[in-house]
Write a protein that holds these residues in place. Sequence first.
Motif, PDB file in Angstrom:
ATOM      1  N   LEU A   1       0.785  -1.111   0.196  1.00  0.00           N
ATOM      2  CA  LEU A   1       0.354  -0.067  -0.029  1.00  0.00           C
ATOM      3  C   LEU A   1       0.737   1.311   0.549  1.00  0.00           C
ATOM      4  O   LEU A   1       1.377   1.144   0.592  1.00  0.00           O
ATOM      5  N   CYS A   2       0.294   2.278  -0.716  1.00  0.00           N
ATOM      6  CA  CYS A   2       1.088   3.365  -0.394  1.00  0.00           C
ATOM      7  C   CYS A   2       0.262   4.350   1.122  1.00  0.00           C
ATOM      8  O   CYS A   2      -0.867   4.135   0.725  1.00  0.00           O
ATOM      9  N   ILE A   3       1.879   4.500   1.433  1.00  0.00           N
ATOM     10  CA  ILE A   3       1.450   5.005   2.851  1.00  0.00           C
ATOM     11  C   ILE A   3       0.802   6.220   2.704  1.00  0.00           C
ATOM     12  O   ILE A   3       0.471   7.031   4.029  1.00  0.00           O
ATOM     13  N   HIS A   4       1.216   7.603   1.812  1.00  0.00           N
ATOM     14  CA  HIS A   4      -0.009   8.400   1.682  1.00  0.00           C
ATOM     15  C   HIS A   4      -1.099   8.287   0.993  1.00  0.00           C
ATOM     16  O   HIS A   4      -2.307   8.780   1.922  1.00  0.00           O
ATOM     17  N   CYS A   5      -1.379   7.841  -0.253  1.00  0.00           N
ATOM     18  CA  CYS A   5      -3.089   7.274  -0.350  1.00  0.00           C
ATOM     19  C   CYS A   5      -3.474   5.903  -0.155  1.00  0.00           C
ATOM     20  O   CYS A   5      -4.928   5.990  -0.181  1.00  0.00           O
ATOM     21  N   GLY A   6      -2.751   4.850   0.228  1.00  0.00           N
ATOM     22  CA  GLY A   6      -3.838   3.762   0.331  1.00  0.00           C
ATOM     23  C   GLY A   6      -3.772   3.381  -0.579  1.00  0.00           C
ATOM     24  O   GLY A   6      -4.167   2.282  -1.011  1.00  0.00           O
ATOM     25  N   CYS A   7      -3.201   3.429  -2.087  1.00  0.00           N
ATOM     26  CA  CYS A   7      -3.636   2.537  -3.352  1.00  0.00           C
ATOM     27  C   CYS A   7      -2.805   1.467  -3.146  1.00  0.00           C
ATOM     28  O   CYS A   7      -2.090   1.370  -2.294  1.00  0.00           O
ATOM     29  N   SER A   8      -3.519   0.488  -4.253  1.00  0.00           N
ATOM     30  CA  SER A   8      -1.903  -0.469  -3.879  1.00  0.00           C
ATOM     31  C   SER A   8      -2.572  -1.426  -5.892  1.00  0.00           C
ATOM     32  O   SER A   8      -3.318  -0.326  -6.553  1.00  0.00           O
TER      33      SER A   8
ATOM     34  N   PRO B   1      -5.142   0.949  -7.954  1.00  0.00           N
ATOM     35  CA  PRO B   1      -3.929   1.919  -8.448  1.00  0.00           C
ATOM     36  C   PRO B   1      -4.772   3.973  -8.457  1.00  0.00           C
ATOM     37  O   PRO B   1      -5.956   3.305  -9.016  1.00  0.00           O
ATOM     38  N   CYS B   2      -4.090   4.359  -8.871  1.00  0.00           N
ATOM     39  CA  CYS B   2      -4.039   5.892  -8.535  1.00  0.00           C
ATOM     40  C   CYS B   2      -4.624   6.019  -9.886  1.00  0.00           C
ATOM     41  O   CYS B   2      -4.127   5.601 -11.058  1.00  0.00           O
ATOM     42  N   ILE B   3      -5.417   6.354 -10.899  1.00  0.00           N
ATOM     43  CA  ILE B   3      -5.501   6.546 -12.592  1.00  0.00           C
ATOM     44  C   ILE B   3      -5.452   8.266 -12.730  1.00  0.00           C
ATOM     45  O   ILE B   3      -6.194   9.654 -11.821  1.00  0.00           O
TER      46      ILE B   3
ATOM     47  N   ILE C   1       5.718   4.572  -1.564  1.00  0.00           N
ATOM     48  CA  ILE C   1       4.990   5.521  -2.266  1.00  0.00           C
ATOM     49  C   ILE C   1       5.330   5.063  -3.723  1.00  0.00           C
ATOM     50  O   ILE C   1       5.391   4.610  -4.421  1.00  0.00           O
ATOM     51  N   CYS C   2       3.915   6.166  -3.969  1.00  0.00           N
ATOM     52  CA  CYS C   2       3.568   5.752  -5.296  1.00  0.00           C
ATOM     53  C   CYS C   2       3.518   6.805  -6.445  1.00  0.00           C
ATOM     54  O   CYS C   2       3.374   7.821  -5.625  1.00  0.00           O
ATOM     55  N   THR C   3       4.022   6.593  -7.561  1.00  0.00           N
ATOM     56  CA  THR C   3       4.365   6.815  -8.555  1.00  0.00           C
ATOM     57  C   THR C   3       3.420   9.164  -8.258  1.00  0.00           C
ATOM     58  O   THR C   3       3.952  10.040  -8.568  1.00  0.00           O
ATOM     59  N   SER C   4       2.097   8.933  -8.337  1.00  0.00           N
ATOM     60  CA  SER C   4       1.284   9.575  -7.742  1.00  0.00           C
ATOM     61  C   SER C   4       1.358  10.713  -6.771  1.00  0.00           C
ATOM     62  O   SER C   4       0.780  11.915  -6.480  1.00  0.00           O
ATOM     63  N   CYS C   5       1.982  10.386  -5.999  1.00  0.00           N
ATOM     64  CA  CYS C   5       1.951  11.088  -3.831  1.00  0.00           C
ATOM     65  C   CYS C   5       3.444  11.211  -4.740  1.00  0.00           C
ATOM     66  O   CYS C   5       3.990  12.292  -3.290  1.00  0.00           O
ATOM     67  N   THR C   6       4.320  10.818  -5.123  1.00  0.00           N
ATOM     68  CA  THR C   6       5.462  11.207  -4.935  1.00  0.00           C
ATOM     69  C   THR C   6       5.871  13.074  -5.407  1.00  0.00           C
ATOM     70  O   THR C   6       5.081  13.529  -6.845  1.00  0.00           O
TER      71      THR C   6
END
Length: 137
Positions: free
Chosen positions: A96-103, A107-109, A124-129
């Motif tokens: 899980l992304c520690i910022h948004c919880g996506c997996s 995923p974030c779109i 951390i996912c790419t949309s949160c960096t």
Amino acid sequence: MLPGKIRMMTPGTYIAKRRQAAGLSIDDVAAMVSTSPRLGVIDRRAWIERIEQDVASISYDVAATLADAFPLSLHVLKQLIDLRSFGQCSGPEPSLCIHCGCSDRDPCIDPETHAACGWAAGDICTSCTGKDSSHAA
Ligand SMILES: [Zn+2]
Ligand SMILES: [Zn+2]
């Protein structure tokens, strides 16, 4: 940061992060969901707060109700509930992304490119960096 997994987030934290990632307030969600027995909007708000604080239990019906209100992975949520209750879950623990919880399952779109996010660095996912976290609660 330690190698490997950080402490897995709780089911309530996961729900809160997915709600925030969808840009919804607790009031927004309270206005969207229906409960049985029917609760007034004030009670629904308190109920959602208790879920996010891991006080109220999350049944499958509750999880499905919340998943109708904003994107979350029911599979991941069940794994987190099992991890919290039993210390283990079926299958590999979710990433899980520690910022948004996506997996990977949720995923974030990107609204412009419609591309799904990936993993930027570990948790951390790419949309949160690169996002500034100054407005994070
Ligand atoms: Zn993220
Ligand atoms: Zn993401």
